[in-house]
Design an enzyme around this catalytic site. Structure first.
Site, mmCIF file in Angstrom:
data_model
loop_
_atom_site.group_PDB
_atom_site.id
_atom_site.type_symbol
_atom_site.label_atom_id
_atom_site.label_comp_id
_atom_site.label_asym_id
_atom_site.label_seq_id
_atom_site.Cartn_x
_atom_site.Cartn_y
_atom_site.Cartn_z
ATOM 1 N N VAL A 90 0.840 -1.213 0.000
ATOM 2 C CA VAL A 90 0.000 0.000 0.000
ATOM 3 C C VAL A 90 0.871 1.257 0.000
ATOM 4 O O VAL A 90 0.646 2.184 -0.797
ATOM 5 C CB VAL A 90 -0.961 0.014 1.216
ATOM 6 C CG1 VAL A 90 -1.869 1.234 1.156
ATOM 7 C CG2 VAL A 90 -1.797 -1.263 1.268
ATOM 8 N N ASP A 146 -8.982 -11.092 9.930
ATOM 9 C CA ASP A 146 -8.947 -9.777 9.276
ATOM 10 C C ASP A 146 -10.368 -9.250 9.053
ATOM 11 O O ASP A 146 -10.660 -8.079 9.325
ATOM 12 C CB ASP A 146 -8.189 -9.892 7.946
ATOM 13 C CG ASP A 146 -8.209 -8.591 7.166
ATOM 14 O OD1 ASP A 146 -7.489 -7.656 7.561
ATOM 15 O OD2 ASP A 146 -8.969 -8.491 6.179
ATOM 16 N N GLU A 155 -2.459 -10.184 4.079
ATOM 17 C CA GLU A 155 -1.756 -9.574 5.204
ATOM 18 C C GLU A 155 -0.341 -10.147 5.282
ATOM 19 O O GLU A 155 -0.071 -11.227 4.739
ATOM 20 C CB GLU A 155 -2.497 -9.872 6.514
ATOM 21 C CG GLU A 155 -3.870 -9.267 6.595
ATOM 22 C CD GLU A 155 -3.854 -7.749 6.416
ATOM 23 O OE1 GLU A 155 -3.215 -7.051 7.205
ATOM 24 O OE2 GLU A 155 -4.485 -7.270 5.457
ATOM 25 N N GLY A 215 -5.424 -4.834 -2.267
ATOM 26 C CA GLY A 215 -4.475 -4.465 -3.318
ATOM 27 C C GLY A 215 -3.955 -3.058 -3.062
ATOM 28 O O GLY A 215 -4.692 -2.179 -2.597
ATOM 29 N N LYS A 264 -12.205 -5.850 10.657
ATOM 30 C CA LYS A 264 -12.973 -4.841 9.902
ATOM 31 C C LYS A 264 -14.408 -4.754 10.427
ATOM 32 O O LYS A 264 -14.988 -3.668 10.510
ATOM 33 C CB LYS A 264 -12.965 -5.195 8.421
ATOM 34 C CG LYS A 264 -11.584 -5.059 7.793
ATOM 35 C CD LYS A 264 -11.524 -5.766 6.450
ATOM 36 C CE LYS A 264 -10.148 -5.628 5.817
ATOM 37 N NZ LYS A 264 -9.933 -6.568 4.719
ATOM 38 N N GLY A 278 -10.676 -1.782 1.673
ATOM 39 C CA GLY A 278 -9.689 -1.201 0.756
ATOM 40 C C GLY A 278 -10.142 0.104 0.135
ATOM 41 O O GLY A 278 -10.357 1.099 0.825
ATOM 42 N N VAL A 334 -11.209 -0.481 6.112
ATOM 43 C CA VAL A 334 -12.334 -1.394 5.830
ATOM 44 C C VAL A 334 -12.625 -1.379 4.332
ATOM 45 O O VAL A 334 -12.900 -0.316 3.767
ATOM 46 C CB VAL A 334 -13.611 -0.980 6.608
ATOM 47 C CG1 VAL A 334 -14.762 -1.931 6.309
ATOM 48 C CG2 VAL A 334 -13.348 -0.931 8.110
HETATM 49 P P1 NDP Z 1 3.474 -4.714 3.584
HETATM 50 O O1 NDP Z 1 3.904 -5.850 4.429
HETATM 51 O O2 NDP Z 1 3.478 -4.885 2.101
HETATM 52 O O3 NDP Z 1 4.350 -3.430 3.924
HETATM 53 C C1 NDP Z 1 4.669 -3.058 5.237
HETATM 54 C C2 NDP Z 1 5.662 -1.911 5.202
HETATM 55 O O4 NDP Z 1 5.883 -1.477 6.523
HETATM 56 C C3 NDP Z 1 7.023 -2.277 4.624
HETATM 57 O O5 NDP Z 1 7.517 -1.225 3.847
HETATM 58 C C4 NDP Z 1 7.889 -2.487 5.872
HETATM 59 O O6 NDP Z 1 9.260 -2.137 5.698
HETATM 60 C C5 NDP Z 1 7.257 -1.500 6.829
HETATM 61 N N1 NDP Z 1 7.385 -1.922 8.226
HETATM 62 C C6 NDP Z 1 6.837 -3.005 8.810
HETATM 63 N N2 NDP Z 1 7.182 -3.063 10.107
HETATM 64 C C7 NDP Z 1 7.968 -1.983 10.337
HETATM 65 C C8 NDP Z 1 8.636 -1.489 11.481
HETATM 66 N N3 NDP Z 1 8.570 -2.135 12.658
HETATM 67 N N4 NDP Z 1 9.342 -0.360 11.366
HETATM 68 C C9 NDP Z 1 9.427 0.295 10.188
HETATM 69 N N5 NDP Z 1 8.813 -0.123 9.052
HETATM 70 C C10 NDP Z 1 8.088 -1.249 9.148
HETATM 71 O O7 NDP Z 1 2.021 -4.333 4.101
HETATM 72 P P2 NDP Z 1 0.798 -3.728 3.268
HETATM 73 O O8 NDP Z 1 1.238 -2.543 2.513
HETATM 74 O O9 NDP Z 1 0.084 -4.821 2.547
HETATM 75 O O10 NDP Z 1 -0.185 -3.284 4.457
HETATM 76 C C11 NDP Z 1 0.072 -2.143 5.224
HETATM 77 C C12 NDP Z 1 -1.142 -1.874 6.122
HETATM 78 O O11 NDP Z 1 -2.282 -1.636 5.318
HETATM 79 C C13 NDP Z 1 -1.513 -3.024 7.057
HETATM 80 O O12 NDP Z 1 -2.029 -2.500 8.251
HETATM 81 C C14 NDP Z 1 -2.612 -3.733 6.282
HETATM 82 O O13 NDP Z 1 -3.479 -4.442 7.132
HETATM 83 C C15 NDP Z 1 -3.307 -2.550 5.662
HETATM 84 N N6 NDP Z 1 -4.063 -2.833 4.449
HETATM 85 C C16 NDP Z 1 -3.505 -3.553 3.445
HETATM 86 C C17 NDP Z 1 -4.205 -3.765 2.290
HETATM 87 C C18 NDP Z 1 -3.646 -4.556 1.155
HETATM 88 O O14 NDP Z 1 -4.394 -4.829 0.207
HETATM 89 N N7 NDP Z 1 -2.368 -4.936 1.171
HETATM 90 C C19 NDP Z 1 -5.576 -3.236 2.110
HETATM 91 C C20 NDP Z 1 -6.066 -2.471 3.242
HETATM 92 C C21 NDP Z 1 -5.332 -2.297 4.369
HETATM 93 P P3 NDP Z 1 10.199 -2.915 4.642
HETATM 94 O O15 NDP Z 1 9.665 -2.562 3.298
HETATM 95 O O16 NDP Z 1 11.570 -2.396 4.860
HETATM 96 O O17 NDP Z 1 10.055 -4.372 4.960
HETATM 97 N N1 HSE Z 2 -5.619 -8.695 3.491
HETATM 98 C C1 HSE Z 2 -6.736 -7.859 3.285
HETATM 99 C C2 HSE Z 2 -7.722 -8.535 2.378
HETATM 100 C C3 HSE Z 2 -6.305 -6.556 2.691
HETATM 101 O O1 HSE Z 2 -7.357 -9.508 1.723
HETATM 102 O O2 HSE Z 2 -8.863 -8.110 2.326
HETATM 103 C C4 HSE Z 2 -7.402 -5.530 2.632
HETATM 104 O O3 HSE Z 2 -7.761 -5.113 3.903
#
Ligand code: NDP
Ligand code: HSE
Length: 438
Positions: A15, A202, A191, A303, A206, A135, A133
């Protein structure tokens, strides 16, 4: 033109990278439509050397939270790291440092929402969370603004894109569960710990948020009856298909006279129902309110790009002051609303699908029918398939659908069926959405 608004990101994964892309590659369009010029100032990550979906100046990246928190030029912090402990610490610190916060972190808000929102109020800041919630679907905004005049009695939907993707791929493409999950992970839907997606956790996070703002009561994640899709087999999906159902991981919040009923469960939905045709990473939510009646929301629930759409919407809303006004004026969040009361577990009734593997011997179905009858469960249909010819000792799959039955009776019957001497493989039960009820 107004002065730039400083924005810092915590996380640059699926994201975060897409939010950074919108802030850099679409800056002109954002400026034209919102009048806001955003300046990306810091990106906190674990490993700055990791290859990412976007190339950004390396000076933006840091592993030091203090750099970001102490940056006087950062007005808004966007948390997209995930997890509950470190993320909470960083968000509370950002609020204390006088920054508004945007987050997509449903796990954090479901478990610690009250504390986070109260801290924001105390600091005179706000927290926006549209992306937490469904996306990219602007559901929170629709409920908080468009439906504010309603008393909402039911919310029902597909809130997890990954599990919906898996169920869709298994049925439509004959993909294995493991293969479909791997695809969802590669597409950035899952996740960091995909157990949360498939276990229903998850979706329950939500639902905690969604039920809170629709029922206007602080909901407890631990009061949700949660089941995941791990026990669902392809044979259940195809049997459902023959019966005219699609299996979906359905999250439901309903208001009854004796309290709220909150559940996340694999559920068979009649193929004529709009939710049955929500496929892949898409989410959809039906909201029933008075006086409006039924409303339906649909779109990409997972996504990076879709979720970034909701995050950047929150960013504009925060920058122009709407988010702060809404946060301060509306009484919808768990630090202000009363604690929810809950209906006793298992009281809600609906038809059920029960699948059990019986030994291929006389009297098996009779014993099954006797157990169901002893729990007051009336059979609507019963189908027994032949065992695979190659395996003489294989269990005979028997599928029963019931007339509307209370959840607790079905659970008790399933326990008794498990203990029957003719049972060879344990039963599973899947509720069937009652279209008349829904
Ligand atoms: P990712 O695992 O793809 O990315 C997580 C990012 O956070 C990475 O860049 C990572 O660093 C960084 N990170 C994690 N832990 C730490 C830490 N302790 N200190 C500093 N940086 C940290 O996650 P997503 O992008 O998929 O998800 C992010 C959030 O959005 C979550 O809360 C998820 O539930 C929520 N979300 C995700 C959706 C999805 O479709 N993916 C949709 C809706 C919500 P590094 O790159 O160096 O590893
Ligand atoms: N892991 C979550 C899903 C991301 O698949 O719906 C969006 O919140």
């Amino acid at each position: 033109m107004n002065a730039p608004i400083g924005v810092s990101l915590i996380g640059c994964g699926a994201v975060g990278a897409q939010v950074a892309r919108m802030l850099t590659e679409h800056a002109d369009e954002l400026r034209q439509t919102s009048g806001c010029r955003f300046e990306l100032r810091n990106i906190l990550v674990r490993d700055p050397s990791r290859s990412r979906d976007i190339t950004l100046p390396s000076k933006l990246f840091t592993t030091h939270a203090t750099k970001l928190l102490a940056d006087a030029g950062t007005q808004i912090v966007i948390e997209l790291a995930g997890g509950t402990d470190h993320a909470k610490t960083l968000i509370l610190a950002a609020l204390l440092a006088g920054k508004d916060v945007i987050t997509a972190n449903k796990a954090l808000l479901a478990l610690h929402g009250r504390e986070v929102f109260a801290a924001a109020r105390k600091a005179g800041r706000c927290v926006a969370f549209e992306a937490s919630v469904c996306g990219g679907v602007p559901l929170i905004e629709a409920i908080r603004r468009g439906l504010i005049a309603n008393r909402i009695d039911a919310v029902m939907g597909i809130l997890n894109g990954t599990s919906n993707y898996i169920l869709t791929r298994m049925l439509e493409n004959n993909a294995s569960y493991a293969h479909a999950l791997a695809e969802a992970q590669a597409a950035g839907y899952a996740e960091a710990d995909p157990t949360l997606d498939v276990s229903g956790g998850d979706a329950a996070h939500k639902l905690t948020i969604l039920a809170g703002i629709t029922m206007r009561a602080a909901c407890d994640f631990n009061k949700i009856n949660v089941e995941g899709i791990e026990k669902i087999e392809l044979s259940d999906l195809t049997a459902g298909d023959q019966l005219g159902y699609r299996c979906k991981l359905l999250a439901i919040a309903r208001r009854f006279d004796d309290g709220l009923d909150l559940s996340v469960q694999p559920t068979f939905i009649p193929t004529t129902h709009p939710l049955a045709n929500v496929s892949g990473p898409f989410n959809a939510v039906s909201v029933y309110g008075h006086p409006i009646g039924h409303t339906f929301f649909y779109g990409r629930g997972a996504g990076g790009a879709a979720t970034a759409s909701a995050v950047v919407a929150d960013l504009v809303d925060t920058a122009i002051g709407n988010a702060r006004r809404t946060f301060e004026r509306l009484v919808l969040l768990p630090d202000q609303t009363p604690a929810a009361t809950y209906r006793p577990t298992g009281e809600t009734a609906c038809p059920h699908y029960i699948r059990v593997g019986l030994r291929d011997q006389p009297g098996g179905i009779g014993k099954l029918a006797t157990v169901l009858g002893s729990h007051g469960i009336s059979i609507a249909t019963i189908v027994q398939h032949e065992p695979p010819q190659s395996v003489s000792s294989a269990a005979v799959p028997v599928i029963v659908t019931t007339h509307p039955t209370k959840e607790r009776s079905v659970r008790a019957a399933v326990d008794d069926i498990t203990r029957m001497d003719v049972t060879q493989s344990p039963p599973i039960s899947i509720p069937v959405l009652d279209e008349r009820e829904s």
